[in-house]
Design an enzyme around this catalytic site. Structure first.
Site, short mmCIF file in Angstrom:
data_model
loop_
_atom_site.label_atom_id
_atom_site.label_comp_id
_atom_site.label_asym_id
_atom_site.label_seq_id
_atom_site.Cartn_x
_atom_site.Cartn_y
_atom_site.Cartn_z
N LYS A 179 0.85 -1.11 -0.42
CA LYS A 179 -0.08 -0.01 0.12
C LYS A 179 0.97 1.36 -0.19
O LYS A 179 0.46 2.09 -0.63
CB LYS A 179 -0.56 0.29 1.42
N LYS B 33 -0.95 11.42 6.72
CA LYS B 33 -1.01 9.89 7.16
C LYS B 33 -0.25 9.26 6.53
O LYS B 33 0.52 8.86 6.62
CB LYS B 33 -2.44 9.86 7.65
#
Length: 291
Positions: A172, A240
């Site tokens: 990811k 983030k």
């Protein structure tokens, strides 16, 4: 059909849990806001639980999709966490985009307790979750992954085991690194076209047929030209994710100069008031009046 729980009913988890019901699974949900869990149960017909531990009791698989590392730890090993009641031999599948280190940490704890942990972050955004067309990248052991995959297919168009614990999160990170560079390049290209007096839409119509084509180009160019940024993944969440990528790069020695730069560009977007704008809002810092 499986007996499962889903922890976290945000913009992703809410429809994902709904797809599980639609595919015939028996679903119990937990959400920090009990009112949202009740709303979900009314809509889909599943059950609710007051704590992660209560939701996990007696389940074959527990899924989660929350905010960050601390949230994942809280719902698994925190007070009334899911690991305290998850049966021996059961699976915990975490769809949160988090660090590889927390995935490895929780996988080790689960293994010690005779349970299984799969890190399984997703790509596809809210639309992918709602349409049951997410891409899921997983880390963990092959046998429990094979069992989880059968159920994950309820909301995924693609699901693949990438390696041991943490590998899903690492994959990811690659996804987010690539997106950051693509969106910045698209922002600069559209900005250049406008400064050159070209019709931005006409330019995209031509170049999207060639080597410059990307999902971002075809799905975001129009709203970027219009200065509208409420169509996807929020800037604060991308920052983030990029912070996770940059931290991992410091550990493994990878050089990510573009990602680091784009993260700072997103910080500028936040200063423009764009924390909740979607990631295509990078163009706003080049055209301050946009948005």
């Amino acid at each position: 059909m499986a007996k499962v729980a889903f922890l976290g009913l945000g913009v992703m988890g809410y429809p994902m849990a709904g797809h599980l019901v639609k595919h015939g699974h028996e679903v119990t949900v937990y959400n920090r806001s009990a009112a949202k869990a009740e709303k979900w149960a009314t809509q889909f017909g599943g059950k609710t639980a007051a704590t992660p531990g209560a939701a996990a009791a007696g389940q074959e698989i527990v899924f989660s999709c929350v905010g960050n590392d601390d949230d994942v730890r809280m719902i698994t090993i925190g007070e009334n966490g899911a690991f305290s009641t998850l049966p021996v031999g059961a699976l915990f599948v975490d769809h949160t985009t988090a660090s590889a280190s927390v995935a490895r940490e929780l996988a080790a704890i689960a293994t010690k307790e005779g349970k299984h942990f799969i890190d399984a972050p997703v790509s596809g955004g809210q639309a992918g979750a709602e349409n049951g067309a997410l891409t899921v990248m997983c880390g963990g052991d092959e046998k429990p992954y094979a069992e989880a995959e059968k159920v994950i297919k309820a909301y995924a168009k693609s699901c693949r085991l990438m390696g041991p614990a943490g590998s899903g999160q690492l994959t990811k990170m690659v996804n987010q690194i690539c997106i950051a560079g693509l969106v910045q390049a698209l922002s600069e290209g559209l900005h250049f076209a406008q400064c050159a007096g070209l019709d931005g839409a006409a330019v995209i119509d031509v170049i999207s047929k060639g080597a410059a084509q990307s999902w971002q180009m075809e799905n975001r160019y129009k709203t970027m030209l219009d200065g509208k940024f409420d169509f996807g993944f929020a800037v604060q969440w991308m920052r983030k994710d990029l912070s996770i990528c940059l931290a991992e790069a410091r550990n493994n020695g990878a050089s990510l100069p573009v990602s680091a730069l784009v993260d700072q560009f997103y910080a500028e977007v936040e200063k423009l008031g764009g924390s909740r704008w979607d990631t295509s809002s990078l163009i706003a810092r080049l055209q301050p009046k946009a948005g």
